[in-house]
Enzyme design. Sequence first.
Site, PDB file in Angstrom:
ATOM      1  N   ARG A 137      15.900  20.012 -15.746  1.00 55.22           N
ATOM      2  CA  ARG A 137      15.849  18.576 -16.084  1.00 55.22           C
ATOM      3  C   ARG A 137      16.514  17.687 -15.036  1.00 55.22           C
ATOM      4  NH1 ARG A 137      17.206  20.480 -21.283  1.00 55.22           N
ATOM      5  NH2 ARG A 137      15.337  20.671 -22.585  1.00 55.22           N
ATOM      6  N   LYS A 159      10.361   7.647  -5.401  1.00 53.38           N
ATOM      7  CA  LYS A 159       9.073   8.078  -5.962  1.00 53.38           C
ATOM      8  C   LYS A 159       8.848   9.531  -5.556  1.00 53.38           C
ATOM      9  CE  LYS A 159       6.450   3.800  -6.497  1.00 53.38           C
ATOM     10  NZ  LYS A 159       5.291   3.002  -6.055  1.00 53.38           N
ATOM     11  N   GLU A 201       3.337   0.958   8.647  1.00 54.91           N
ATOM     12  CA  GLU A 201       4.230   0.594   7.532  1.00 54.91           C
ATOM     13  C   GLU A 201       5.357  -0.329   8.018  1.00 54.91           C
ATOM     14  OE1 GLU A 201       3.858   1.202   4.332  1.00 54.91           O
ATOM     15  OE2 GLU A 201       2.569   2.979   4.159  1.00 54.91           O
ATOM     16  N   LYS A 243      12.948  -2.182   2.266  1.00 53.15           N
ATOM     17  CA  LYS A 243      12.547  -1.337   1.143  1.00 53.15           C
ATOM     18  C   LYS A 243      13.689  -1.241   0.138  1.00 53.15           C
ATOM     19  CE  LYS A 243      10.110   2.374  -0.709  1.00 53.15           C
ATOM     20  NZ  LYS A 243       9.115   3.400  -0.593  1.00 53.15           N
ATOM     21  N   GLU A 253       8.925  -0.401 -10.603  1.00 52.32           N
ATOM     22  CA  GLU A 253       7.686  -1.160 -10.399  1.00 52.32           C
ATOM     23  C   GLU A 253       7.187  -1.786 -11.695  1.00 52.32           C
ATOM     24  OE1 GLU A 253       5.333   0.805  -7.414  1.00 52.32           O
ATOM     25  OE2 GLU A 253       3.539  -0.273  -8.065  1.00 52.32           O
ATOM     26  N   ARG A 258       8.212  -4.645  -6.726  1.00 48.82           N
ATOM     27  CA  ARG A 258       8.026  -3.436  -5.918  1.00 48.82           C
ATOM     28  C   ARG A 258       6.571  -3.293  -5.473  1.00 48.82           C
ATOM     29  NH1 ARG A 258      10.840   2.519  -6.342  1.00 48.82           N
ATOM     30  NH2 ARG A 258       9.662   3.422  -4.618  1.00 48.82           N
ATOM     31  N   ASN A 262       2.901  -2.441  -1.600  1.00 48.86           N
ATOM     32  CA  ASN A 262       1.541  -1.916  -1.511  1.00 48.86           C
ATOM     33  C   ASN A 262       0.602  -2.864  -0.755  1.00 48.86           C
ATOM     34  OD1 ASN A 262       2.087   0.467  -2.948  1.00 48.86           O
ATOM     35  ND2 ASN A 262       2.025  -0.666  -4.869  1.00 48.86           N
ATOM     36  N   HIS A 265      -2.545  -1.554   0.747  1.00 45.33           N
ATOM     37  CA  HIS A 265      -2.721  -0.179   0.299  1.00 45.33           C
ATOM     38  C   HIS A 265      -3.930   0.039  -0.612  1.00 45.33           C
ATOM     39  CE1 HIS A 265       1.092   0.429   2.210  1.00 45.33           C
ATOM     40  NE2 HIS A 265       1.172   1.686   1.821  1.00 45.33           N
ATOM     41  N   HIS A 269      -6.183   3.022   0.514  1.00 41.63           N
ATOM     42  CA  HIS A 269      -6.500   4.234  -0.250  1.00 41.63           C
ATOM     43  C   HIS A 269      -8.011   4.441  -0.308  1.00 41.63           C
ATOM     44  CE1 HIS A 269      -2.330   3.939  -2.340  1.00 41.63           C
ATOM     45  NE2 HIS A 269      -2.276   4.618  -1.214  1.00 41.63           N
ATOM     46  N   HIS A 282      -2.684   7.823   7.209  1.00 37.00           N
ATOM     47  CA  HIS A 282      -2.297   6.821   6.210  1.00 37.00           C
ATOM     48  C   HIS A 282      -1.910   5.473   6.840  1.00 37.00           C
ATOM     49  CE1 HIS A 282      -0.831   5.086   2.532  1.00 37.00           C
ATOM     50  NE2 HIS A 282       0.363   4.893   3.083  1.00 37.00           N
TER      51      HIS A 282
HETATM   52  N1  GLY Z   1       5.432   3.274  -1.090  1.00 30.62           N
HETATM   53  C1  GLY Z   1       5.527   2.314  -2.112  1.00 30.62           C
HETATM   54  C2  GLY Z   1       6.750   2.436  -2.961  1.00 30.62           C
HETATM   55  O1  GLY Z   1       7.610   3.246  -2.675  1.00 30.62           O
HETATM   56  O2  GLY Z   1       6.852   1.742  -3.942  1.00 30.62           O
END
Ligand code: GLY
Length: 378
Positions: A137, A159, A201, A243, A253, A258, A262, A265, A269, A282
């Site tokens: 966990r 993430k 980026e 960031k 998000e 947040r 994107n 993006h 994608h 990417h």
């Molecule tokens: N790469 C987008 C984020 O981390 O929210």
Amino acid sequence: MLSGSQTPDSSLVEVSLDNRSYRIEIGTDSIGEFCQSILSALGDMSHAMVISDEAVETRWAMPIASSIAKAKTDSGDEVRVNLISIPSGETSKSFEQLDKLWQWMLESSCDRRSVVIAIGGGVIGDLAGFAAATFTRGIRFVQVPTTLLAMVDSSVGGKTGINLPTAKNMVGAFWQPSLVCIDTAILSTLPDRDFRSGLGEVVKYGVIDDAEFFHWLENNASALADRDDDAVRYAVAKSCQSKASVVGEDERETTGRRAILNYGHTFAHAIEATAGYGNVLHGEAVAIGMQMAASLAIELKLCEPDLLDRQTKLLKACGLPTTFAAADPQAMLPVMRRDKKVSHGNLRFVLPERIGSVLLLGDIQESGVINAINACKA
Ligand code: GLY
């Protein structure tokens, strides 16, 4: 000599998230210091589980693992170290690899004082981070990104996750690292195309959040493209600062803040999916996606055409593509409709209003999206 650089303190960025706060340490040739930082930041670590990309195992992961094995914790204890390497590439972000990692962690007697150390690009960070988030966990983990893309984006913000066979990043968890160690010397083994892809980026942060940084990038693009140490360290630190501040305001998000990360993006994608994953990198897809988003913003009269001109010039100076000859709106639109950012069937986009400021807009007409895609065919 860097133009317009105040040689900022580009060695430390804080991510402020209450009791999940952590530091991003940035240096060049700093692996020895980082091993010490890992031991100090994780004072009671008894066991390091190093999860590396096969491509960087010999050159970077093994020296880091052996430095940790030789060092002692603050209380004078030795740290047990295990190392495993994962095949390079997006296909490793799978349930099968995750299951292998869980089994390996079990066999290696991983416990709550064990710490996962992820050494690699975005694939390793996401996969190892998710293994750390889920084993017993949740155990602590440290990110040591080895690609520019991972240094400026995926290693920061928590993430983690894996892909499903037909859906990228569909299963995962928000699980913040305890520390991020960025050594820009590691980039010396990164192929040129991957390095330039990471710059996509970096440019994004200038457009979404920081007009001054965008201006700095315009003045220093050639130093960056030539991988000048000071320029790279500064650009990495500024990107991490942007960031960190966005993630600090909207970790999960939920408010839309947040989501600005994107920018470009949704188009990107769809470009990656329709071009076949791996054919367009990417960061290259993000560069083209930002061009499409800026074209859409101009069509919607959100911003002046000058924004697109400056963005185009900067992306080109970074050696990135700005058009995509094979762009096919009819193939891209169905992918865009499946994007996680779609809300109740409405296409939503992050669109610039000026350099340094973007908006998240819903209810965008498909005709405008098609025009924006077509505007960026070579
Ligand atoms: N790469 C987008 C984020 O981390 O929210």
